[in-house]
Design an enzyme around this catalytic site. Structure first.
Site, mmCIF file in Angstrom:
data_model
loop_
_atom_site.group_PDB
_atom_site.id
_atom_site.type_symbol
_atom_site.label_atom_id
_atom_site.label_comp_id
_atom_site.label_asym_id
_atom_site.label_seq_id
_atom_site.Cartn_x
_atom_site.Cartn_y
_atom_site.Cartn_z
ATOM 1 N N LYS A 271 -52.972 53.460 23.265
ATOM 2 C CA LYS A 271 -53.131 54.223 24.015
ATOM 3 C C LYS A 271 -54.523 53.369 24.469
ATOM 4 C CE LYS A 271 -54.176 58.979 24.165
ATOM 5 N NZ LYS A 271 -54.763 60.677 23.992
ATOM 6 N N ASP A 276 -58.910 61.128 29.732
ATOM 7 C CA ASP A 276 -58.215 62.245 29.861
ATOM 8 C C ASP A 276 -58.621 62.854 30.235
ATOM 9 O OD1 ASP A 276 -55.970 64.304 29.064
ATOM 10 O OD2 ASP A 276 -56.358 64.330 26.659
ATOM 11 N N LYS A 283 -58.961 70.599 30.239
ATOM 12 C CA LYS A 283 -59.543 69.952 28.622
ATOM 13 C C LYS A 283 -60.782 71.441 29.846
ATOM 14 C CE LYS A 283 -58.684 66.037 26.566
ATOM 15 N NZ LYS A 283 -58.258 66.798 25.458
ATOM 16 N N ASP A 294 -60.897 57.644 25.847
ATOM 17 C CA ASP A 294 -59.035 57.621 25.481
ATOM 18 C C ASP A 294 -58.283 56.418 25.712
ATOM 19 O OD1 ASP A 294 -57.526 59.418 24.459
ATOM 20 O OD2 ASP A 294 -56.382 60.743 25.883
ATOM 21 N N ASP A 353 -51.740 67.826 28.075
ATOM 22 C CA ASP A 353 -52.999 67.492 27.394
ATOM 23 C C ASP A 353 -52.807 66.594 25.622
ATOM 24 O OD1 ASP A 353 -55.692 66.677 27.178
ATOM 25 O OD2 ASP A 353 -55.819 68.165 25.915
ATOM 26 N N GLU A 355 -50.832 64.005 26.669
ATOM 27 C CA GLU A 355 -50.204 62.781 27.213
ATOM 28 C C GLU A 355 -50.082 61.598 25.950
ATOM 29 O OE1 GLU A 355 -53.084 63.457 27.008
ATOM 30 O OE2 GLU A 355 -54.418 61.663 26.661
ATOM 31 N N ARG A 357 -48.787 60.861 23.745
ATOM 32 C CA ARG A 357 -47.794 60.687 22.863
ATOM 33 C C ARG A 357 -46.781 59.615 23.595
ATOM 34 N NH1 ARG A 357 -47.938 65.846 19.725
ATOM 35 N NH2 ARG A 357 -49.990 65.700 20.414
HETATM 36 N N1 BES Z 1 -57.425 62.405 23.537
HETATM 37 C C1 BES Z 1 -57.316 63.667 22.638
HETATM 38 C C2 BES Z 1 -57.599 63.457 21.885
HETATM 39 C C3 BES Z 1 -58.617 63.318 21.027
HETATM 40 C C4 BES Z 1 -59.827 64.839 20.939
HETATM 41 C C5 BES Z 1 -59.821 62.034 21.366
HETATM 42 C C6 BES Z 1 -60.581 65.064 21.265
HETATM 43 C C7 BES Z 1 -60.557 62.268 20.288
HETATM 44 C C8 BES Z 1 -61.599 63.604 20.699
HETATM 45 C C9 BES Z 1 -55.327 64.024 22.973
HETATM 46 O O1 BES Z 1 -55.246 63.227 24.744
HETATM 47 C C10 BES Z 1 -55.404 65.216 23.304
HETATM 48 O O2 BES Z 1 -55.963 66.156 23.921
HETATM 49 N N2 BES Z 1 -54.487 65.888 22.194
HETATM 50 C C11 BES Z 1 -54.395 67.323 21.953
HETATM 51 C C12 BES Z 1 -53.062 67.354 21.966
HETATM 52 C C13 BES Z 1 -52.751 68.653 21.380
HETATM 53 C C14 BES Z 1 -52.561 69.205 23.241
HETATM 54 C C15 BES Z 1 -51.037 69.200 21.247
HETATM 55 C C16 BES Z 1 -55.286 67.642 21.245
HETATM 56 O O3 BES Z 1 -55.855 67.357 20.121
HETATM 57 O O4 BES Z 1 -56.373 69.093 21.566
HETATM 58 ZN ZN ZN Z 2 -55.653 61.369 25.448
HETATM 59 MN MN MN Z 3 -54.763 64.853 26.436
#
Ligand code: BES
Ligand code: ZN
Ligand code: MN
Length: 503
Positions: A271, A276, A283, A294, A353, A355, A357
């Protein structure tokens, strides 16, 4: 940092500091002799327990032909490889903080230690070098003195040389191990640099550039798909995430082929979200800056393909890196949008968010379709939920193959980058069902790391040996109590360990 393995006598080593590592069990017997060689009274040892990473600095009474600084370094009980890593890391960090340039370590007893605890001396050397490289790392290239190339930086130069002294009987093994450790260690530092570079210094284009440079330097092919080609291929996942950005996406394809016939073909997918923000599902601002990390999966994949090439492994390793930032603007994708991915599968974007996947979906389809790999592994900072489940030291592992899962678990143990398996049962499918599209990119409150993995599974098109490693926790450490922070390069040692076993 130059690594020198030598069998020269300890008295002949020229360095700013001369280091004597000890295991706790042998300490009393061995250390007194060392001290007397330096005219240091034995009671200097009083409080030294030889715990892993413990360091005692000593100064010989007279400045003779030997180094003017002596350090005793604890290795713990000597039975655990990771204690050697921790010791080497602590030593290098200490020496770096003292502004010294050359370290010499007396590893004469590593042969005996290896015999006694049924370890390989080559692996001890390898780990010691990896640990030293890691401890000597600092990310200072964005400090003004370093940015301005014209100004000579007169401050810290860093550690220039690490000299390891081994007995002649184990010299060849030690030398080979150290050489491997140097490759793994330096590839991991490269990954850390990429992770630590903020969004304004590392865009998708810069990831592609780093891949192209690595490929031409170490002799493997790199091809970069640009936005136009993605449009022609209809890579709807990557393009949708990129929609709100002013920077074009890239899709880097790294392809290392061995000289002879490849034993297996492995595809590594990383990824590469260079920043992000969450997109329209923005966020919270607290800690958002850490989302420069990220693209840690991408950095890890690039470093691992480079390592495979430098090690000349007898397997084919393909790295696939979809890269973009995730930004909100007037043209950004919106929650509720339905997009068509490269596979043809439609996705309701429940949350912009989620993104990672979406871009991985396209890359997984591309990996299977174009290369028919024996094994597919993706690495991603995919979910905060994985951090809730396993914390920061351990990555989440998901796989549809028990054999592959076990191999990755074992590589986690032997590389010190641990993973713990989580389920992929179909019970979780309910959560990512969509009323309007084939699948939803969000799965609600529970089991966020699992539903993310279940989403990815839809895009491997029945491939029988796939694994997903969620490195959201271990990829990046926030600063806490002056401890090491920032990008860790997690996954580089894990993947190299695995690839070596297949080679
Ligand atoms: N990049 C983030 C996940 C992340 C969070 C990595 C904290 C490192 C530290 C990912 O893109 C994300 O935002 N995931 C969301 C998914 C949700 C919206 C279903 C999450 O984990 O909140
Ligand atoms: Zn992310
Ligand atoms: Mn995200």
């Amino acid at each position: 940092m130059k690594i020198v393995v030598t069998k020269n006598a300890v008295k002949k080593l020229e360095a700013d500091i001369l280091v004597f590592p000890f295991c706790s069990g042998e300490l009393r017997k061995q250390a007194a002799g060392v001290l007397s060689d330096f005219d240091i009274p034995a009671h200097a040892l009083k409080d030294f327990k030889a715990e892993s990473g413990e360091i005692v600095l000593l100064y010989p009474a007279s400045e003779g032909e030997l180094a003017s600084r002596v350090a005793l370094l604890g290795l713990g009980d000597g039975k655990n490889y990771e204690d050697f890593r921790k010791a080497a890391t602590a030593l290098a960090a200490k020496v770096l903080s003292m502004n010294l340039e050359r370290i010499a370590v007396d590893c004469s007893r590593f042969g005996t230690i290896a015999d006694e605890s049924k370890k390989r001396v080559g692996k001890l050397a390898e780990i010691f070098v990896e640990g030293s490289l890691s401890g000597s790392y600092k990310f200072d290239r964005l400090k003004s003195g370093k940015l301005d190339k014209k100004k000579e930086d007169k401050k810290v130069k860093g550690i220039s040389e690490l000299i390891l002294r081994f007995d002649a009987s184990v010299f060849a093994d030690a030398q080979d191990g150290a050489a491997q450790g140097e490759i793994t260690g330096s590839c991991q530092l490269m990954a850390r640099d990429l992770v630590n570079l903020p969004g304004n210094y590392l865009q998708a284009e810069d990831i592609a550039k780093a891949a192209l440079e690595s490929g031409s330097r170490y002799g493997y092919d790199v091809k970069v798909l640009r936005k136009k080609e993605m449009e022609d291929l209809a890579m709807g996942g990557l393009l949708a995430v990129n929609q709100g950005s002013t920077q074009p996406p890239t899709f880097s394809i790294l392809d290392y082929k061995p000289k002879g016939k490849a034993k297996v073909v492995v595809a590594l997918v990383g990824k590469g979200v260079t920043f992000d923000s969450g997109g329209i599902s923005l966020k919270p601002s607290e800690g958002m800056g850490e989302m420069k990390s990220d693209m840690s999966g991408a950095a890890c994949v690039l470093a691992s393909v480079e390592a495979a090439a430098r090690l000349g492994l007898s397997i084919r390793v393909i790295g696939l890196i979809p890269a973009t930032d995730n930004m909100p603007d007037g043209s950004a994708q919106k929650p509720g949008d339905v997009i068509t991915t490269y596979s043809g599968i439609t996705v309701e974007v429940g949350n912009t968010d989620a993104e990672g996947r979406l871009i991985l979906a396209d890359a997984l389809t591309y990996a299977k379709q174009e290369y028919h790999p024996d094994i597919i592994i993706d690495l991603a900072t995919l979910t905060g939920a994985c951090i809730v489940a396993l914390g920061y030291p351990v990555a989440g592992l998901f796989s549809n193959s028990d054999k592959l899962a076990d191999e990755i678990y074992q590589a986690g143990i032997s590389s010190g980058e641990k993973v713990w398996r989580m389920p992929l049962w179909d019970d979780y499918d309910e959560q990512i069902k969509s009323e309007v599209a084939d699948v939803n990119n969000t799965g609600g409150r529970g089991a966020g790391a699992v539903t993310a993995a279940k989403f990815l599974e839809k895009f491997i098109d029945g491939h029988k040996k796939w694994a997903h490693v969620d490195i959201a926790g271990p990829a990046f450490l926030s600063k806490s109590g002056g401890k090491a922070s920032g990008g860790t390069g997690f996954g580089v040692r894990l993947l190299i360990d695995l690839l070596k076993k297949w080679a």
